[in-house]
Write a protein that holds these residues in place. Structure first.
Motif, PDB file in Angstrom:
ATOM      1  N   ALA A  76       3.153   5.886   0.053  1.00 24.80           N
ATOM      2  CA  ALA A  76       3.747   6.386   1.295  1.00 24.80           C
ATOM      3  C   ALA A  76       5.157   6.926   1.102  1.00 24.80           C
ATOM      4  O   ALA A  76       5.703   7.577   1.981  1.00 24.80           O
ATOM      5  CB  ALA A  76       3.765   5.282   2.346  1.00 24.80           C
ATOM      6  N   VAL A  77       5.757   6.652  -0.047  1.00 22.92           N
ATOM      7  CA  VAL A  77       7.160   7.018  -0.284  1.00 22.92           C
ATOM      8  C   VAL A  77       7.230   8.293  -1.127  1.00 22.92           C
ATOM      9  O   VAL A  77       6.820   8.308  -2.281  1.00 22.92           O
ATOM     10  CB  VAL A  77       7.913   5.866  -0.989  1.00 22.92           C
ATOM     11  CG1 VAL A  77       9.344   6.269  -1.323  1.00 22.92           C
ATOM     12  CG2 VAL A  77       7.885   4.613  -0.129  1.00 22.92           C
ATOM     13  N   GLN A  87       4.260   0.232   7.975  1.00 25.95           N
ATOM     14  CA  GLN A  87       4.865  -1.015   8.434  1.00 25.95           C
ATOM     15  C   GLN A  87       5.898  -1.502   7.416  1.00 25.95           C
ATOM     16  O   GLN A  87       5.652  -1.489   6.216  1.00 25.95           O
ATOM     17  CB  GLN A  87       3.790  -2.095   8.628  1.00 25.95           C
ATOM     18  CG  GLN A  87       2.827  -1.792   9.751  1.00 25.95           C
ATOM     19  CD  GLN A  87       3.504  -1.826  11.107  1.00 25.95           C
ATOM     20  OE1 GLN A  87       4.368  -2.671  11.367  1.00 25.95           O
ATOM     21  NE2 GLN A  87       3.144  -0.893  11.969  1.00 25.95           N
ATOM     22  N   GLU A  88       7.035  -1.945   7.920  1.00 23.59           N
ATOM     23  CA  GLU A  88       8.096  -2.442   7.048  1.00 23.59           C
ATOM     24  C   GLU A  88       7.613  -3.627   6.216  1.00 23.59           C
ATOM     25  O   GLU A  88       8.001  -3.776   5.059  1.00 23.59           O
ATOM     26  CB  GLU A  88       9.325  -2.830   7.877  1.00 23.59           C
ATOM     27  CG  GLU A  88      10.500  -3.231   7.029  1.00 23.59           C
ATOM     28  CD  GLU A  88      11.804  -3.347   7.785  1.00 23.59           C
ATOM     29  OE1 GLU A  88      12.662  -4.113   7.298  1.00 23.59           O
ATOM     30  OE2 GLU A  88      11.982  -2.682   8.816  1.00 23.59           O
ATOM     31  N   LYS A 143      16.567  -5.355   2.084  1.00 24.02           N
ATOM     32  CA  LYS A 143      16.511  -6.157   3.310  1.00 24.02           C
ATOM     33  C   LYS A 143      16.026  -5.338   4.491  1.00 24.02           C
ATOM     34  O   LYS A 143      15.690  -5.895   5.531  1.00 24.02           O
ATOM     35  CB  LYS A 143      17.887  -6.761   3.626  1.00 24.02           C
ATOM     36  CG  LYS A 143      18.372  -7.699   2.568  1.00 24.02           C
ATOM     37  CD  LYS A 143      17.406  -8.842   2.388  1.00 24.02           C
ATOM     38  CE  LYS A 143      17.820  -9.754   1.258  1.00 24.02           C
ATOM     39  NZ  LYS A 143      16.746 -10.625   0.827  1.00 24.02           N
ATOM     40  N   ALA A 144      16.008  -4.015   4.345  1.00 26.09           N
ATOM     41  CA  ALA A 144      15.524  -3.133   5.404  1.00 26.09           C
ATOM     42  C   ALA A 144      14.974  -1.866   4.765  1.00 26.09           C
ATOM     43  O   ALA A 144      15.406  -1.469   3.678  1.00 26.09           O
ATOM     44  CB  ALA A 144      16.643  -2.791   6.372  1.00 26.09           C
ATOM     45  N   PHE A 145      14.014  -1.265   5.454  1.00 24.91           N
ATOM     46  CA  PHE A 145      13.384  -0.021   5.009  1.00 24.91           C
ATOM     47  C   PHE A 145      13.473   0.953   6.174  1.00 24.91           C
ATOM     48  O   PHE A 145      12.905   0.697   7.239  1.00 24.91           O
ATOM     49  CB  PHE A 145      11.930  -0.270   4.609  1.00 24.91           C
ATOM     50  CG  PHE A 145      11.793  -1.245   3.476  1.00 24.91           C
ATOM     51  CD1 PHE A 145      11.692  -0.790   2.172  1.00 24.91           C
ATOM     52  CD2 PHE A 145      11.797  -2.615   3.713  1.00 24.91           C
ATOM     53  CE1 PHE A 145      11.592  -1.687   1.121  1.00 24.91           C
ATOM     54  CE2 PHE A 145      11.696  -3.516   2.673  1.00 24.91           C
ATOM     55  CZ  PHE A 145      11.593  -3.048   1.372  1.00 24.91           C
ATOM     56  N   ILE A 146      14.196   2.040   5.969  1.00 25.93           N
ATOM     57  CA  ILE A 146      14.465   2.983   7.055  1.00 25.93           C
ATOM     58  C   ILE A 146      13.857   4.323   6.709  1.00 25.93           C
ATOM     59  O   ILE A 146      14.241   4.947   5.715  1.00 25.93           O
ATOM     60  CB  ILE A 146      15.983   3.111   7.296  1.00 25.93           C
ATOM     61  CG1 ILE A 146      16.560   1.719   7.611  1.00 25.93           C
ATOM     62  CG2 ILE A 146      16.268   4.104   8.406  1.00 25.93           C
ATOM     63  CD1 ILE A 146      18.028   1.583   7.408  1.00 25.93           C
ATOM     64  N   ARG A 147      12.910   4.744   7.529  1.00 22.08           N
ATOM     65  CA  ARG A 147      12.236   6.025   7.310  1.00 22.08           C
ATOM     66  C   ARG A 147      12.980   7.128   8.047  1.00 22.08           C
ATOM     67  O   ARG A 147      13.303   7.007   9.216  1.00 22.08           O
ATOM     68  CB  ARG A 147      10.793   5.961   7.815  1.00 22.08           C
ATOM     69  CG  ARG A 147      10.029   7.229   7.554  1.00 22.08           C
ATOM     70  CD  ARG A 147       8.637   7.156   8.175  1.00 22.08           C
ATOM     71  NE  ARG A 147       8.020   8.444   8.167  1.00 22.08           N
ATOM     72  CZ  ARG A 147       8.210   9.402   9.087  1.00 22.08           C
ATOM     73  NH1 ARG A 147       9.006   9.174  10.114  1.00 22.08           N
ATOM     74  NH2 ARG A 147       7.610  10.553   8.986  1.00 22.08           N
TER      75      ARG A 147
END
Length: 165
Positions: free
Chosen positions: A33-34, A61-62, A81-85
Motif C-alpha cells: 500500500a506504500v 488501516q493504521e 508511533k503514527a502513520f499519516i497518509r
C-alpha cells in the motif's frame, strides 16, 4: 549497532538514541500500500522525538501498517508511533521528499495538541524556516495568561517559539 546512511540532520533522536529514518522507510516501502514513505521525528516532551511515517499510497488501516512495521523494522525504538497518509508527499524541485515540510507539520500538530489539551485558543500559528534559526513557530494567543501556560508547556520541546498576544 546500525550503520547510519541518512543525513545527520534527518536523524530522529529518541531519548538519546539515534534512529536513521532510512531503516523505517526501506522497511515500509516493502508494504504494497506504500508508494512513497518518509520518516520524521514528532516532537515529544519526554523522549525528544518519536518516529512517525508519512506515506503516499493506498488508504489502509493504521493498525495494519503498525503491525507490518513491528515485524519488518528490527529496531524497536524505530517503529513509528503514527502513520499519516497524504495524497502527495511534499517534494523539492528535483523530486526528493522535502522532510523539512513534514517536520514543520509535526511541530504544528504538537503545538495544536498542547493548546487543545490546555483549552487554549490559538489566534495565529505559523511554522517557519529561517537560514539562521532553523525551524521555529510563531504563535499568537488571546491573553498573557494563555501565553504563560503555553510557554511552560512548549518549553519542554526542542523547537523554539515566538509568542504574541
Amino acid at each position: 549497532m546500525p550503520i547510519l546512511t541518512g543525513r545527520k540532520k534527518e536523524l530522529i533522536i529518541r531519548g538519546g538514541h539515534n534512529i536513521d529514518p532510512k531503516i523505517i522507510e526501506e522497511a515500509m516501502h516493502a508494504h504494497p500500500a506504500v508508494q512513497m514513505a518518509a520518516a520524521v521525528g514528532r516532537p515529544d516532551a519526554k523522549a525528544g522525538e518519536l518516529p512517525v511515517l508519512y506515506y503516499q499510497g493506498d488508504a489502509i488501516q493504521e493498525e495494519e501498517l503498525s503491525s507490518f512495521a513491528a515485524t519488518h523494522i528490527a529496531e524497536r525504538a524505530a517503529i513509528p508511533k503514527a502513520f499519516i497518509r497524504l495524497d502527495a508527499l511534499p517534494v523539492t524541485g528535483v523530486g526528493k521528499i522535502h522532510k523539512v515540510t513534514l517536520n514543520m507539520m509535526e511541530i504544528e500538530r504538537t503545538i495544536r495538541a498542547e493548546a487543545e489539551a490546555k483549552g487554549i485558543a490559538i489566534r495565529e500559528l505559523e511554522v517557519l524556516q529561517d537560514n539562521h534559526r532553523g525551524v521555529f513557530a510563531h504563535l499568537r494567543l488571546a491573553s498573557n495568561r494563555d501565553q504563560a501556560t503555553m510557554r511552560h508547556a512548549l518549553g519542554l520541546y526542542a523547537f523554539s517559539v515566538d509568542y504574541q498576544t
